[in-house]
Design an enzyme around this catalytic site. Structure first.
Site, PDB file in Angstrom:
ATOM      1  N   ALA A  86      38.438  38.891  37.604  1.00  8.18           N
ATOM      2  CA  ALA A  86      39.254  39.404  36.677  1.00  8.18           C
ATOM      3  C   ALA A  86      40.629  37.899  35.958  1.00  8.18           C
ATOM      4  CB  ALA A  86      40.463  40.075  36.396  1.00  8.18           C
ATOM      5  N   LYS A  87      41.010  38.030  34.892  1.00 12.01           N
ATOM      6  CA  LYS A  87      42.407  36.775  35.084  1.00 12.01           C
ATOM      7  C   LYS A  87      43.439  36.725  35.903  1.00 12.01           C
ATOM      8  CE  LYS A  87      42.533  35.708  30.281  1.00 12.01           C
ATOM      9  NZ  LYS A  87      42.241  36.021  29.638  1.00 12.01           N
ATOM     10  N   ARG A  88      43.312  38.039  36.100  1.00  9.07           N
ATOM     11  CA  ARG A  88      44.470  37.420  37.653  1.00  9.07           C
ATOM     12  C   ARG A  88      44.106  37.810  39.216  1.00  9.07           C
ATOM     13  NH1 ARG A  88      49.177  40.224  35.900  1.00  9.07           N
ATOM     14  NH2 ARG A  88      49.396  40.844  33.750  1.00  9.07           N
TER      15      ARG A  88
END
Ligand code: GLU
Length: 303
Positions: A235-237
Site C-alpha cells: 500500500a502507499k504507506r
C-alpha cells in the site's frame, strides 16, 4: 519487444521495479528493445511530477530503455481511431447507466470479481436522449477466450458471462485502460507483455480487442505481486516499499537489484548484484516467486 508501462500515480514501489526488471531482462535477453510508456490516460489519478520521479528511480536502479518515454495523453487520436474502427463494425453502443443503475440489475459480484455489466443499454436506441454523457461499451460475444500465460498458466473466460460488455470510452471523456493498452501494445509492436498478476483477468478482454483490431496479441507473462513483510499487498504507506524511501535510507541499487533478480529466478541468491551480473544470468526464462519486502528494509523507516 517488451514494455514497461507505469501509471504516474505515485512513486515507484518494489512491485513496479520487479516488473520493470523482468521486462528489461527479457528485452536484453531476446536482443529486443524495451519501450517505456507512461500510462497517464486517467488524468484525475495522475500525480504531477510522478512520471519524472519514476524515470529517475529506474535510472537509479540501473535500468535503461530503448524507446520512450511515450506518453499516452499525447496519443489520443490513435485511441479515437481504434474506437471508430470498432464503431464501424457495429460493436460499440452508448451507455448512460449510473453505477447505481448497474448495481440494481447486476447480480452481486463474487469476492474479488468485477461486476458483470447486465446489458441494460445494449438494445436501446443509441439516438435516445441520454441521462448523462454516455460511456461507450463494446458488445462482447457469448464465447470463451482462453489464454496460455507463460508464467501463470491457463485462463479461460466467457466474455459475456464473466466480463460483460466493457467500457472503451468513459462518460467523463477518458479512454478506458483496456482500449488504450491494446492500441499501444499493437502499435508499438510489443511481442511480450510482462506485468503484475493483478492484470491477468484483463487479458482475455485485451486479446479479444487485439483480434477485433486485426492483430495478433502479444505473449503474456504475469509475475506475482510483491508483498509486504506480513504477506499483504503493498500500500502507499507500506514501510520499505518505495525505491525512493530505500535510497534515502541508504540502501544501494545493487541491494535492491539483488533481491528483485533473485525473486525473478534470475540469480541464485538475494545478495547485492550489479545490473551486468543480472544480465550474465544463465536463466533461460523468468521463474518468479512471490517476493516479500525484506524485514531489514521495512525496519529502516524513512520518508
Ligand atoms: N499502467 C499499469 C500499471 O501501472 C500497467 C498496465 C499494463 O501493464 O498493462 O499497473
Amino acid at each position: 519487444m517488451t514494455r514497461f508501462a507505469p501509471s504516474p500515480t505515485g512513486d515507484l514501489h518494489l512491485g513496479g521495479a520487479y516488473v520493470a526488471l523482468a521486462s528489461w531482462w527479457m528485452a536484453r535477453r531476446q536482443g529486443g528493445a524495451l519501450v517505456l510508456r507512461v500510462e497517464d490516460i486517467d488524468a484525475p489519478r495522475v500525480v504531477p511530477g510522478s512520471a519524472e520521479r519514476i524515470l529517475e528511480d529506474l535510472r537509479w536502479l540501473g535500468l535503461d530503455w530503448d524507446q520512450g518515454p511515450l506518453v499516452q495523453s499525447e496519443r489520443l487520436p490513435r485511441y479515437a481511431r481504434a474506437l471508430e474502427t470498432l464503431q464501424s463494425q457495429g460493436l460499440v453502443y452508448p451507455c448512460d447507466c449510473s453505477r447505481a443503475d448497474i448495481a440494481r440489475v447486476a447480480s452481486a459480484p463474487h469476492l474479488g470479481e468485477e461486476t458483470v455489466y447486465p446489458g441494460i443499454c445494449r438494445e436501446l436506441d443509441p439516438a435516445r436522449p441520454m441521462k448523462r454523457p454516455p460511456a461507450m461499451r463494446l458488445r462482447v460475444p457469448d464465447a470463451r477466450v482462453s489464454i496460455h500465460d507463460a508464467l501463470a498458466g491457463e485462463l479461460s473466460q466467457n466474455l459475456a458471462r464473466d466480463i460483460g460488455d466493457f467500457v472503451l470510452h468513459r462518460g467523463d471523456g477518458i479512454y478506458a485502460y483496456q482500449l488504450v493498452v491494446v492500441v499501444d501494445d499493437l502499435e508499438m509492436g510489443i511481442t511480450d507483455v510482462v506485468r503484475g498478476i493483478d492484470l491477468l483477468a484483463s487479458t482475455p478482454r485485451q486479446i479479444h480487442l487485439a483480434q477485433l483490431l486485426g492483430a495478433a496479441p502479444p505473449r503474456y507473462h504475469h509475475v506475482p505481486l510483491v508483498l509486504d513483510t506480513d504477506g499483504q499487498r503493498l500500500a502507499k504507506r507500506t514501510a520499505g516499499a518505495h525505491l525512493r524511501g530505500l535510497r534515502e535510507a541508504g540502501v544501494s541499487p545493487e541491494e535492491v537489484l539483488g533481491e528483485l533478480a533473485f525473486g525473478l529466478g534470475l540469480t541464485a541468491s538475494p545478495e547485492a548484484c550489479s545490473r551486468d551480473e543480472v544480465l550474465r544470468s544463465s536463466a533461460e526464462q523468468l521463474a518468479p516467486h512471490t517476493l516479500r519486502i525484506p524485514a531489514r528494509w521495512s525496519a529502516r523507516r524513512s520518508g
